[in-house]
Design a protein around this motif. Structure first.
Motif, mmCIF file in Angstrom:
data_model
loop_
_atom_site.group_PDB
_atom_site.id
_atom_site.type_symbol
_atom_site.label_atom_id
_atom_site.label_comp_id
_atom_site.label_asym_id
_atom_site.label_seq_id
_atom_site.Cartn_x
_atom_site.Cartn_y
_atom_site.Cartn_z
ATOM 1 N N THR A 183 35.345 -19.832 -37.508
ATOM 2 C CA THR A 183 34.836 -18.423 -37.134
ATOM 3 C C THR A 183 34.524 -17.850 -38.456
ATOM 4 N N MET A 184 34.566 -17.991 -39.481
ATOM 5 C CA MET A 184 33.948 -17.138 -40.521
ATOM 6 C C MET A 184 33.015 -18.266 -41.524
ATOM 7 N N PRO A 185 32.215 -17.720 -42.513
ATOM 8 C CA PRO A 185 31.287 -18.368 -43.041
ATOM 9 C C PRO A 185 32.215 -19.709 -43.886
ATOM 10 N N PHE A 186 33.382 -19.125 -44.555
ATOM 11 C CA PHE A 186 34.186 -20.077 -45.239
ATOM 12 C C PHE A 186 35.397 -20.515 -44.407
ATOM 13 N N PHE B 228 23.753 -16.115 -41.301
ATOM 14 C CA PHE B 228 25.449 -15.812 -41.586
ATOM 15 C C PHE B 228 26.078 -14.719 -41.846
ATOM 16 N N LEU B 229 25.259 -13.973 -42.553
ATOM 17 C CA LEU B 229 25.581 -12.287 -42.714
ATOM 18 C C LEU B 229 25.449 -11.372 -41.577
ATOM 19 N N ASN B 230 24.295 -11.694 -40.987
ATOM 20 C CA ASN B 230 23.804 -10.730 -39.874
ATOM 21 C C ASN B 230 23.662 -11.501 -38.582
ATOM 22 N N GLY B 231 23.635 -12.522 -38.304
ATOM 23 C CA GLY B 231 23.378 -13.305 -36.799
ATOM 24 C C GLY B 231 24.671 -13.429 -36.033
ATOM 25 N N ASN B 232 24.708 -14.026 -34.979
ATOM 26 C CA ASN B 232 25.991 -14.152 -34.100
ATOM 27 C C ASN B 232 26.779 -15.414 -33.854
ATOM 28 N N LEU B 233 26.560 -16.027 -35.229
ATOM 29 C CA LEU B 233 27.345 -17.447 -35.301
ATOM 30 C C LEU B 233 28.643 -17.276 -35.391
ATOM 31 N N GLY C 68 33.090 -15.650 -35.560
ATOM 32 C CA GLY C 68 34.110 -14.757 -34.769
ATOM 33 C C GLY C 68 34.401 -15.538 -33.568
ATOM 34 N N ASP C 69 35.513 -15.278 -32.974
ATOM 35 C CA ASP C 69 36.144 -16.007 -32.048
ATOM 36 C C ASP C 69 35.002 -16.113 -30.873
ATOM 37 N N ASN C 70 34.119 -15.077 -30.493
ATOM 38 C CA ASN C 70 33.103 -15.235 -29.624
ATOM 39 C C ASN C 70 31.808 -15.425 -29.961
ATOM 40 N N GLY C 71 31.448 -15.934 -31.321
ATOM 41 C CA GLY C 71 30.425 -16.288 -31.793
ATOM 42 C C GLY C 71 29.796 -17.596 -31.262
ATOM 43 N N LYS C 72 28.625 -17.918 -31.545
ATOM 44 C CA LYS C 72 28.018 -19.144 -31.005
ATOM 45 C C LYS C 72 28.796 -20.522 -31.235
ATOM 46 N N ILE C 73 29.411 -20.583 -32.702
ATOM 47 C CA ILE C 73 30.041 -21.645 -33.178
ATOM 48 C C ILE C 73 31.292 -21.839 -32.220
ATOM 49 N N MET C 74 31.961 -20.875 -32.185
ATOM 50 C CA MET C 74 33.360 -21.162 -31.011
ATOM 51 C C MET C 74 32.826 -21.229 -29.800
ATOM 52 N N LYS C 75 31.821 -20.568 -29.242
ATOM 53 C CA LYS C 75 31.466 -20.775 -27.692
ATOM 54 C C LYS C 75 31.252 -22.175 -27.337
ATOM 55 N N LEU C 76 30.128 -22.710 -28.251
ATOM 56 C CA LEU C 76 29.788 -24.113 -28.166
ATOM 57 C C LEU C 76 30.750 -25.203 -28.340
ATOM 58 N N SER C 77 31.571 -24.932 -29.554
ATOM 59 C CA SER C 77 32.992 -25.673 -29.846
ATOM 60 C C SER C 77 33.861 -25.901 -28.517
ATOM 61 N N ASN C 78 34.170 -24.609 -28.233
ATOM 62 C CA ASN C 78 35.047 -24.577 -27.029
ATOM 63 C C ASN C 78 34.629 -25.389 -25.749
ATOM 64 N N LEU C 79 33.169 -25.338 -25.509
ATOM 65 C CA LEU C 79 32.675 -26.175 -24.275
ATOM 66 C C LEU C 79 32.898 -27.529 -24.558
ATOM 67 N N MET C 80 32.397 -27.852 -25.702
ATOM 68 C CA MET C 80 32.612 -29.348 -26.220
ATOM 69 C C MET C 80 34.101 -29.812 -26.148
ATOM 70 N N ARG C 81 34.847 -28.961 -26.495
ATOM 71 C CA ARG C 81 36.311 -29.436 -26.469
ATOM 72 C C ARG C 81 36.518 -29.435 -25.026
#
Ligand SMILES: Cc1ncc(COP(=O)(O)O)c(C=O)c1O
Length: 470
Positions: free
Chosen positions: A298-301, A360-365, A367-380
């Motif tokens: 949910t965060m860069p690191f 990473f600083l300015n996009g929407n990747l 957070g809990d509702n960022g693209k990473i978690m949204k797509l990850s949740n769907l795959m899960r």
């Protein structure tokens, strides 16, 4: 007054970048590239006439490099987002991305632009004596990322050429600062890299057969999600025992916060806090190895995801950042002469790193509702649904965010490998992990380059393949 007196000072390089012919050329390249990428938007089998020459290329490559490739994979050099064309004309859905390197997928248009900008620069590589102004821009962005949370004490960032080198540099900083302490602590089943020193740390016997021990390493068990309290106590007790056995001898503890090669294993914040606090009390540097986990949570690191900023002395990144790096606090600044190298990175990698750090600083990747978690949740969800529909065929999902894994069947090496190779033949790329004791299949999908349809396709391919195997 001369004409130039009124103009702001500018380098010839800046003027070149602003030349309208360059802008036009880039637009033309983008147009041509996108047009040729167009047919690569679905999985397809090899082209019949290319099969024989492709097989010959594979055999020749294996003979020259002194061993076969893991997958019969030689890319054609073109892809489209998560799809990649191979030299036999087949197209595969790439959810392993060079074990996490090609986060932006294949032929990302923005990375074409950054590559063209870099190609116009004076040299291919940048290194110790001669770096371009870009390095400063990248370092600025990297430090901003590392200091997103005010508790972070990270102040410096040293760029380098590989994850192993980043780890090596961090070990040197800790060993020098904490001299004469000469031992290191790491988790069981951690992966650290492939150099002689890193092979001493990586907890895999097969990776150091015939190799002398370069570092004195002791191991602490990692967290067990099935027994949070018990496993935390076991690790704490083990760490305390080691410190008692070798007082003042430990320079560093390496935390691979999310275990990658180990099988996408997770721990709790409390587990890390307890161990890191003991390190702090005993002047043992806390190093996070985020070479695989950077940009995946949910965060860069990942240390930010777990809110561990205040404990971190050193952290290493690699893979998707394109440029590898060691971050460190003021306290761990090296003495002159300790770390350096001929190659820091290519201009292409540095420009790409800037583009990526900026997103990473300015996009929407994130957070809990960022693209990473949204797509990850769907795959899960999809993996969960497959597990329920086909009892005994898969278990999981495991991992977090952009690191996703599942255990096929009984997790035996034979069955997991069979499924991985079947998926490869069907056109889906994933990779093995774990083996402690069960094996898993892991995915590192190119999140910025995919949408829900690619997750659905991946899940369909997995379901189809598992139902063919008993
Ligand atoms: C956690 C971790 N550390 C270190 C490395 C080594 O990085 P490299 O292969 O770039 O040397 C890797 C690579 O997979 C990794 O996953």
């Amino acid at each position: 007054m001369t004409d130039t007196a009124n103009k702001p000072a500018s380098t010839a390089a800046n003027k070149l970048m602003l030349d309208p012919r360059i802008t036009q050329a880039k637009a033309l390249l983008r147009e041509a590239m996108l047009e040729h990428m167009e047919p690569l938007n679905q999985v397809r089998p090899a082209i019949e006439e290319l099969k024989v020459p492709y097989q010959q290329a594979l055999e020749h490559t294996a003979a020259l490099r002194g061993g076969g490739l893991f997958f019969p994979y030689l890319g054609s050099g073109l892809g489209s987002g998560p799809f990649v064309e191979l030299g036999d004309g087949s197209v595969k859905l790439d959810f392993i991305t060079g074990i996490g390197v090609h986060f932006y997928g294949h032929n990302h248009p923005d990375l074409l632009d950054t590559s063209v900008d870099a190609a116009l620069q004076d040299t291919i590589m940048q290194g110790n004596l001669q770096q371009n102004l870009d390095t400063r821009t990248l370092l600025d962005l990297m430090i901003q990322l590392a200091k997103i949370n005010p508790e972070s004490k990270l102040q410096h960032c040293f760029l380098t050429s590989s994850g192993s080198m980043a780890n090596d540099n961090a070990f040197k900083l800790a060993l020098q600062h904490n001299h004469p302490a000469d031992r290191i602590i790491a988790f069981e089943h951690n992966f650290c890299g492939r150099t002689i020193a890193m092979a001493s740390v990586t907890d895999k016997a097969a990776y150091r057969v015939g190799i002398p021990t370069a570092l004195n390493v002791d191991y602490v068990p990692y967290f067990d999600e099935a027994d949070p309290e018990g496993s935390t106590k076991k690790a704490v007790d083990a760490l305390k025992r080691l410190i008692k056995r070798y007082p003042d001898r430990y320079a560093l503890m390496k935390f691979e916060i999310i275990q990658g090669e180990g099988g996408y294993n997770l721990a709790s914040r409390d587990f890390f806090v307890q161990l890191m606090s003991i390190c702090k009390e005993n002047n043992i540097a806390v190093m996070a190895d985020e070479i695989q986990s950077f940009g995946r949570t949910t965060m860069p690191f990942a240390f930010q995801h777990y809110k561990l900023d205040e404990y971190i002395d050193l952290v290493n990144i690699g893979k998707l950042s394109q440029v590898c790096a060691t971050f460190f606090t003021e306290e761990y600044k090296p003495k002159p002469g300790l770390i350096s190298q001929t190659f820091t990175s290519s201009g292409t990698q540095i420009r790409a790193g800037i583009r990526i750090a900026d997103e990473f600083l300015n996009g929407n990747l994130f957070g809990d509702n960022g693209k990473i978690m949204k797509l990850s949740n769907l795959m899960r969800e999809k993996l969960q649904a497959i597990a329920e529909k086909h009892p005994g065929k898969i278990s999981g999902p495991y991992g977090l965010g952009g690191m996703i894994a599942f255990t096929p069947f009984d997790g035996s090496l034979e069955k997991v490998k069979k499924l991985m190779m079947d998926l490869y033949d069907d056109g889906f790329l994933c990779f093995i992990a774990g083996g402690n004791p069960v094996f898993r299949l892991r995915m590192l999908p190119p999140i910025p380059a995919i949408d829900e349809s690619h997750i659905e396709l991946a899940a369909e391919m997995i379901e189809k393949a598992i139902t063919r195997i008993d």
